[in-house]
Design an enzyme around this catalytic site. Structure first.
Site, PDB file in Angstrom:
ATOM      1  CG  ASP A 178     -73.724  76.646 -18.705  1.00 31.80           C
ATOM      2  OD1 ASP A 178     -73.786  77.630 -17.975  1.00 31.80           O
ATOM      3  OD2 ASP A 178     -74.167  76.631 -19.866  1.00 31.80           O
ATOM      4  CB  CYS A 200     -57.958  92.720 -14.501  1.00 29.30           C
ATOM      5  SG  CYS A 200     -59.020  91.420 -15.149  1.00 29.30           S
TER       6      CYS A 200
HETATM    7  S1  SF4 Z   1     -59.510  92.507 -21.112  1.00 26.15           S
HETATM    8 FE1  SF4 Z   1     -60.834  92.540 -19.280  1.00 26.15          FE
HETATM    9  S2  SF4 Z   1     -60.613  90.499 -18.406  1.00 26.15           S
HETATM   10 FE2  SF4 Z   1     -58.876  90.774 -19.811  1.00 26.15          FE
HETATM   11  S3  SF4 Z   1     -57.211  91.584 -18.512  1.00 26.15           S
HETATM   12 FE3  SF4 Z   1     -58.286  93.350 -19.411  1.00 26.15          FE
HETATM   13  S4  SF4 Z   1     -59.793  93.915 -17.839  1.00 26.15           S
HETATM   14 FE4  SF4 Z   1     -59.125  91.833 -17.353  1.00 26.15          FE
END
Ligand code: SF4
Length: 360
Positions: free
Chosen positions: A146, A200
């Site tokens: 970080d 995603c």
């Molecule tokens: S909540 Fe956001 S990070 Fe998680 S799968 Fe859906 S789009 Fe991707």
């Protein structure tokens, strides 16, 4: 600062990379991968983000220029980067989602409940470097976690640890996103892993769930709207337009991760140091608000929360108390705190909270 180069010996780098990964797991990391030093794609993205001023007052994000995405410019001699993942979640705590519906309690981001992760990860990374040194002799390296000038998310993605989701955090299809990252920049020419693939799909759960609409487009978080930024990085006032939306979030915000479907695969942390201190997993707002500065410093010793300081801590609690159910005990506590405070920024938040509590 440069690196002293590793002696040219007959190192089998493929075998060494395999060993590094198994040592990393033995030391307690949950995953270890290796990336090269070409972060130009992530660098182009960073520059767009900075140009839109999405970093707010995090001036350190714009410092270091191209060194951020050119690791061998920052640490000359860097040839590869070891990227590690360390899970922090404990799944049997009061669920964060439930806490958001208990407005007399405070919601602290789940990563900040225990010992400061910087200390934990740095010490584990140093152990890993010692193991490598015992095998190959002295080698050039630097450990980070970080750390401002390191693009750790892009590195983790290239090292195969997970993909960068639309909320801009790294996530993994087997472990979700509740983990920390750390890195070892090294002059060893290690074979690199395959970049993680993106899963995603058409999901927009995090974008839709953000209480302040901070995810302005996929992968673009406007920090100036993000509750995590507003409550932790920001030392000044919390803009009025976000105070209601903050609810009882007093340190960070986990909403975008909470709604992510991949977090059903969250694994429990194996690190005892990350277990909650001072019942921070479900604390009473008034109990936290009763701490004076000396108690704050004592109770947050070794915790990441300490870094925001007492003024920002009181500011955040004041907003949560303004949003809490009307209660004469809350009004008394706010008035008492007002009498003990001379910080104009904090006073303004206390007054706002009193106004909310006393509104008809
Ligand atoms: S909540 Fe956001 S990070 Fe998680 S799968 Fe859906 S789009 Fe991707």
């Amino acid at each position: 600062m440069g690196m002293s180069h590793s002696p040219i010996t007959q190192i089998n780098h493929q075998a060494l990379a395999d060993q590094i990964k198994s040592w990393g797991l033995e030391l307690g990391f949950n995953a270890v991968g290796i990336s090269d030093v070409d972060l130009s794609e992530a660098g182009a993205y960073l520059n767009q983000w900075l140009a839109k001023q999405y970093h707010g007052e995090m001036a350190y994000m714009s410092r270091h220029g191209s060194k951020r995405y050119t690791p061998d410019e920052m640490i000359p001699g860097t040839l590869s980067i070891i990227s590690v993942r360390l899970d922090y979640m404990q799944t049997d705590l009061t669920p964060y989602q439930q806490l958001l519906n208990q407005p007399d309690k405070g919601a602290v981001s789940r990563y900040a409940l225990g010992r400061d992760y910087h200390k934990v990860i740095r010490s584990m990374l140093k152990h890993l470097a010692l193991k490598i040194e015992a095998e190959v002799g002295p080698f050039g390296h630097r450990v980070f976690t970080d750390s401002a000038p390191v693009m750790e998310k892009a590195i983790a993605e290239k090292a195969g640890l997970g993909w960068i989701g639309k909320h801009s955090n790294v996530l993994n299809s087997k472990a979700g996103s509740y983990f920390f990252l750390g890195e070892i920049y090294t002059d060893l020419p290690l074979p690199v892993d395959e970049k993680a693939s993106y899963h995603c799909g058409s999901c927009t759960a995090c974008i839709d769930a953000c209480p302040t609409q901070a995810i302005v487009a996929p992968f673009q978080v406007d920090a100036r709207r993000c509750i995590s930024y507003l409550t932790i990085e920001n030392h000044g006032e919390i803009p009025l337009e976000f105070r209601k939306a903050m609810g009882n979030r007093i340190y960070g915000c986990d909403d975008c991760q909470m709604v992510c479907p991949w977090n059903k695969f969250t694994q429990d942390t194996q690190v005892a140091d990350f277990l909650p201190r001072h019942q921070l997993d479900a604390p009473e707002l008034l109990a936290l608000f009763s701490w004076d500065e000396a108690q704050f410093l004592k109770n947050t010793e070794g915790s990441p929360i300490r870094r925001i300081g007492y003024a920002a801590w009181t500011r955040n609690l004041a907003v949560a108390l303004g949003n809490a159910p009307k209660d004469v005990a809350v009004v008394d506590a706010l008035q008492n705190k007002k009498a003990q405070t001379d910080d104009a920024m904090v006073l303004e938040h206390l007054e706002w909270a009193l106004g909310e509590q006393l509104a008809l």
